[in-house]
Motif scaffolding. Structure first.
Motif, PDB file in Angstrom:
ATOM      1  N   PRO A  37       0.822  -1.227   0.000  1.00  0.00           N
ATOM      2  CA  PRO A  37       0.000   0.000   0.000  1.00  0.00           C
ATOM      3  C   PRO A  37       0.853   1.273   0.000  1.00  0.00           C
ATOM      4  O   PRO A  37       0.739   2.132   0.868  1.00  0.00           O
ATOM      5  CB  PRO A  37      -0.807  -0.153   1.303  1.00  0.00           C
ATOM      6  N   PHE A  38       1.725   1.382  -1.015  1.00  0.00           N
ATOM      7  CA  PHE A  38       2.605   2.542  -1.121  1.00  0.00           C
ATOM      8  C   PHE A  38       2.052   3.614  -2.061  1.00  0.00           C
ATOM      9  O   PHE A  38       2.497   4.747  -2.009  1.00  0.00           O
ATOM     10  CB  PHE A  38       3.986   2.126  -1.651  1.00  0.00           C
ATOM     11  N   TYR A  39       1.145   3.252  -2.937  1.00  0.00           N
ATOM     12  CA  TYR A  39       0.659   4.169  -3.973  1.00  0.00           C
ATOM     13  C   TYR A  39      -0.808   4.489  -3.707  1.00  0.00           C
ATOM     14  O   TYR A  39      -1.670   4.273  -4.547  1.00  0.00           O
ATOM     15  CB  TYR A  39       0.823   3.543  -5.359  1.00  0.00           C
ATOM     16  N   MET A  40      -1.108   4.976  -2.516  1.00  0.00           N
ATOM     17  CA  MET A  40      -2.491   5.110  -2.066  1.00  0.00           C
ATOM     18  C   MET A  40      -3.150   6.436  -2.450  1.00  0.00           C
ATOM     19  O   MET A  40      -4.194   6.763  -1.915  1.00  0.00           O
ATOM     20  CB  MET A  40      -2.554   4.909  -0.546  1.00  0.00           C
ATOM     21  N   ASN A  41      -2.566   7.188  -3.368  1.00  0.00           N
ATOM     22  CA  ASN A  41      -3.219   8.411  -3.820  1.00  0.00           C
ATOM     23  C   ASN A  41      -4.430   8.053  -4.675  1.00  0.00           C
ATOM     24  O   ASN A  41      -4.466   7.036  -5.343  1.00  0.00           O
ATOM     25  CB  ASN A  41      -2.241   9.319  -4.568  1.00  0.00           C
ATOM     26  N   ALA A  42      -5.423   8.901  -4.632  1.00  0.00           N
ATOM     27  CA  ALA A  42      -6.701   8.656  -5.300  1.00  0.00           C
ATOM     28  C   ALA A  42      -6.619   9.016  -6.784  1.00  0.00           C
ATOM     29  O   ALA A  42      -7.302   9.916  -7.261  1.00  0.00           O
ATOM     30  CB  ALA A  42      -7.803   9.441  -4.605  1.00  0.00           C
ATOM     31  N   ASP A  43      -5.816   8.268  -7.536  1.00  0.00           N
ATOM     32  CA  ASP A  43      -5.647   8.539  -8.968  1.00  0.00           C
ATOM     33  C   ASP A  43      -6.389   7.522  -9.834  1.00  0.00           C
ATOM     34  O   ASP A  43      -6.123   7.396 -11.021  1.00  0.00           O
ATOM     35  CB  ASP A  43      -4.169   8.594  -9.337  1.00  0.00           C
ATOM     36  N   ALA A  44      -7.328   6.792  -9.234  1.00  0.00           N
ATOM     37  CA  ALA A  44      -8.200   5.858  -9.943  1.00  0.00           C
ATOM     38  C   ALA A  44      -9.502   5.794  -9.156  1.00  0.00           C
ATOM     39  O   ALA A  44      -9.560   6.229  -8.002  1.00  0.00           O
ATOM     40  CB  ALA A  44      -7.544   4.476 -10.035  1.00  0.00           C
ATOM     41  N   GLU A  45     -10.543   5.256  -9.766  1.00  0.00           N
ATOM     42  CA  GLU A  45     -11.813   5.128  -9.040  1.00  0.00           C
ATOM     43  C   GLU A  45     -11.781   3.974  -8.045  1.00  0.00           C
ATOM     44  O   GLU A  45     -12.448   4.018  -7.015  1.00  0.00           O
ATOM     45  CB  GLU A  45     -12.967   4.897 -10.013  1.00  0.00           C
ATOM     46  N   VAL A  46     -11.006   2.926  -8.365  1.00  0.00           N
ATOM     47  CA  VAL A  46     -10.894   1.762  -7.490  1.00  0.00           C
ATOM     48  C   VAL A  46      -9.417   1.451  -7.286  1.00  0.00           C
ATOM     49  O   VAL A  46      -8.672   1.316  -8.262  1.00  0.00           O
ATOM     50  CB  VAL A  46     -11.611   0.526  -8.090  1.00  0.00           C
ATOM     51  N   ILE A  47      -9.005   1.329  -6.029  1.00  0.00           N
ATOM     52  CA  ILE A  47      -7.640   0.972  -5.692  1.00  0.00           C
ATOM     53  C   ILE A  47      -7.681  -0.335  -4.909  1.00  0.00           C
ATOM     54  O   ILE A  47      -8.292  -0.414  -3.838  1.00  0.00           O
ATOM     55  CB  ILE A  47      -6.953   2.094  -4.900  1.00  0.00           C
ATOM     56  N   LEU A  48      -7.048  -1.362  -5.481  1.00  0.00           N
ATOM     57  CA  LEU A  48      -7.023  -2.698  -4.891  1.00  0.00           C
ATOM     58  C   LEU A  48      -5.622  -2.989  -4.395  1.00  0.00           C
ATOM     59  O   LEU A  48      -4.648  -2.766  -5.116  1.00  0.00           O
ATOM     60  CB  LEU A  48      -7.424  -3.744  -5.936  1.00  0.00           C
ATOM     61  N   PHE A  49      -5.513  -3.508  -3.163  1.00  0.00           N
ATOM     62  CA  PHE A  49      -4.202  -3.791  -2.601  1.00  0.00           C
ATOM     63  C   PHE A  49      -4.291  -4.937  -1.608  1.00  0.00           C
ATOM     64  O   PHE A  49      -5.357  -5.399  -1.251  1.00  0.00           O
ATOM     65  CB  PHE A  49      -3.615  -2.535  -1.938  1.00  0.00           C
ATOM     66  N   GLY A  50      -3.130  -5.408  -1.179  1.00  0.00           N
ATOM     67  CA  GLY A  50      -3.042  -6.489  -0.215  1.00  0.00           C
ATOM     68  C   GLY A  50      -2.027  -6.143   0.856  1.00  0.00           C
ATOM     69  O   GLY A  50      -2.002  -5.025   1.346  1.00  0.00           O
ATOM     70  N   HIS A  51      -1.190  -7.101   1.221  1.00  0.00           N
ATOM     71  CA  HIS A  51      -0.030  -6.984   2.095  1.00  0.00           C
ATOM     72  C   HIS A  51      -0.341  -6.884   3.590  1.00  0.00           C
ATOM     73  O   HIS A  51       0.334  -7.500   4.399  1.00  0.00           O
ATOM     74  CB  HIS A  51       0.868  -5.818   1.687  1.00  0.00           C
ATOM     75  N   THR A  52      -1.357  -6.150   3.994  1.00  0.00           N
ATOM     76  CA  THR A  52      -1.593  -5.926   5.416  1.00  0.00           C
ATOM     77  C   THR A  52      -2.286  -7.106   6.093  1.00  0.00           C
ATOM     78  O   THR A  52      -2.320  -7.163   7.320  1.00  0.00           O
ATOM     79  CB  THR A  52      -2.449  -4.666   5.645  1.00  0.00           C
ATOM     80  N   HIS A  53      -2.874  -7.992   5.305  1.00  0.00           N
ATOM     81  CA  HIS A  53      -3.626  -9.148   5.801  1.00  0.00           C
ATOM     82  C   HIS A  53      -4.910  -8.738   6.519  1.00  0.00           C
ATOM     83  O   HIS A  53      -5.517  -9.549   7.215  1.00  0.00           O
ATOM     84  CB  HIS A  53      -2.767 -10.032   6.722  1.00  0.00           C
ATOM     85  N   VAL A  54      -5.316  -7.507   6.356  1.00  0.00           N
ATOM     86  CA  VAL A  54      -6.507  -6.989   7.033  1.00  0.00           C
ATOM     87  C   VAL A  54      -7.489  -6.478   5.982  1.00  0.00           C
ATOM     88  O   VAL A  54      -7.124  -5.672   5.115  1.00  0.00           O
ATOM     89  CB  VAL A  54      -6.128  -5.838   8.000  1.00  0.00           C
ATOM     90  N   PHE A  55      -8.755  -6.922   6.071  1.00  0.00           N
ATOM     91  CA  PHE A  55      -9.789  -6.428   5.170  1.00  0.00           C
ATOM     92  C   PHE A  55      -9.950  -4.924   5.387  1.00  0.00           C
ATOM     93  O   PHE A  55     -10.008  -4.439   6.519  1.00  0.00           O
ATOM     94  CB  PHE A  55     -11.118  -7.134   5.449  1.00  0.00           C
ATOM     95  N   GLU A  56     -10.007  -4.211   4.275  1.00  0.00           N
ATOM     96  CA  GLU A  56     -10.252  -2.775   4.332  1.00  0.00           C
ATOM     97  C   GLU A  56     -11.161  -2.393   3.181  1.00  0.00           C
ATOM     98  O   GLU A  56     -10.942  -2.796   2.037  1.00  0.00           O
ATOM     99  CB  GLU A  56      -8.934  -1.994   4.237  1.00  0.00           C
ATOM    100  N   CYS A  57     -12.160  -1.623   3.496  1.00  0.00           N
ATOM    101  CA  CYS A  57     -13.104  -1.145   2.485  1.00  0.00           C
ATOM    102  C   CYS A  57     -13.457   0.283   2.867  1.00  0.00           C
ATOM    103  O   CYS A  57     -14.173   0.520   3.844  1.00  0.00           O
ATOM    104  CB  CYS A  57     -14.341  -2.047   2.481  1.00  0.00           C
ATOM    105  N   ASP A  58     -12.923   1.230   2.116  1.00  0.00           N
ATOM    106  CA  ASP A  58     -13.089   2.633   2.456  1.00  0.00           C
ATOM    107  C   ASP A  58     -13.357   3.418   1.179  1.00  0.00           C
ATOM    108  O   ASP A  58     -12.732   3.179   0.147  1.00  0.00           O
ATOM    109  CB  ASP A  58     -11.814   3.140   3.149  1.00  0.00           C
ATOM    110  N   PHE A  59     -14.272   4.365   1.256  1.00  0.00           N
ATOM    111  CA  PHE A  59     -14.606   5.204   0.109  1.00  0.00           C
ATOM    112  C   PHE A  59     -14.332   6.645   0.509  1.00  0.00           C
ATOM    113  O   PHE A  59     -15.007   7.199   1.382  1.00  0.00           O
ATOM    114  CB  PHE A  59     -16.070   5.011  -0.284  1.00  0.00           C
ATOM    115  N   LYS A  60     -13.286   7.234  -0.102  1.00  0.00           N
ATOM    116  CA  LYS A  60     -12.960   8.620   0.209  1.00  0.00           C
ATOM    117  C   LYS A  60     -12.406   9.297  -1.034  1.00  0.00           C
ATOM    118  O   LYS A  60     -11.768   8.658  -1.862  1.00  0.00           O
ATOM    119  CB  LYS A  60     -11.981   8.715   1.381  1.00  0.00           C
ATOM    120  N   HIS A  61     -12.691  10.588  -1.133  1.00  0.00           N
ATOM    121  CA  HIS A  61     -12.249  11.383  -2.283  1.00  0.00           C
ATOM    122  C   HIS A  61     -12.715  10.744  -3.595  1.00  0.00           C
ATOM    123  O   HIS A  61     -11.962  10.694  -4.569  1.00  0.00           O
ATOM    124  CB  HIS A  61     -10.731  11.572  -2.275  1.00  0.00           C
ATOM    125  N   HIS A  62     -13.932  10.198  -3.612  1.00  0.00           N
ATOM    126  CA  HIS A  62     -14.546   9.584  -4.790  1.00  0.00           C
ATOM    127  C   HIS A  62     -13.796   8.332  -5.249  1.00  0.00           C
ATOM    128  O   HIS A  62     -13.864   7.951  -6.413  1.00  0.00           O
ATOM    129  CB  HIS A  62     -14.659  10.583  -5.947  1.00  0.00           C
TER     130      HIS A  62
END
Length: 173
Positions: free
Chosen positions: A93-118
């Motif tokens: 999760p190094f490229y977490m800027n909102a430059d797409a409508e959907v950002i998919l990532f892993g690594h943390t082993h923790v479910f995350e579902c967040d909607f911010k900045h569209h």
């Protein structure tokens, strides 16, 4: 469009196959693995699913580079379009800027579902069940007006996937 998403399988071939089978049973039309695949057998499971798929290299996947041309492996961050929606796939999760409508990532082993900045940020959690006593994956349904996310969680030793649902209204363009 329904997109099945798994991550952090860490060589757990049985758990990854159960997740893939469940996502297909729930109507997935496309599969995405968000990295830390570890074993080529898991790439073969994705390929044999009969669905289009892609997988991104994780920090534990250096040994998979020899299979790059045999499977649909991509490097992070990988931008692509599905269902007329700009998406970004990465493991770390190094490229977490909102430059797409959907950002998919892993690594943390923790479910995350967040909607911010569209933008929808989605981590399906760990399929391997290394840090928690359950295996998880997710479904993202993209419609013209919303993102519908379903988190699937299966306790180790159980065949039943529990569901949690999230719905986010897409920005009007």
């Amino acid at each position: 469009m329904k997109i099945g998403i798994l991550s952090d399988t860490h060589s757990k071939v049985g758990r990854s196959q159960k997740a893939i089978n469940h996502l297909k049973q729930m109507g997935a039309e496309f599969l995405i693995h968000a990295g830390d695949i570890v074993k080529p057998e898991i790439l073969e499971q994705l390929k044999q699913s009969g669905l289009k798929y892609m997988a991104v290299y994780g920090n534990n996947d250096a040994r998979l580079v020899e299979f790059h041309t045999k499977y649909n492996l991509v490097q992070e961050p990988h931008y692509f379009t599905l269902a007329n929606t700009k998406c970004k796939l990465m493991h770390l999760p190094f490229y977490m800027n909102a430059d797409a409508e959907v950002i998919l990532f892993g690594h943390t082993h923790v479910f995350e579902c967040d909607f911010k900045h569209h933008t929808l940020f989605l981590n399906p959690g760990e399929t391997c069940a290394r840090d928690e006593p359950f295996s998880s994956c997710a479904m993202l349904e993209i419609t013209d007006i919303s993102f519908v996310v379903t988190q699937y969680s299966r306790a180790i030793g159980s065949e039943i996937f529990e569901e949690t649902h999230y719905t986010f209204e897409r920005s009007k363009k």
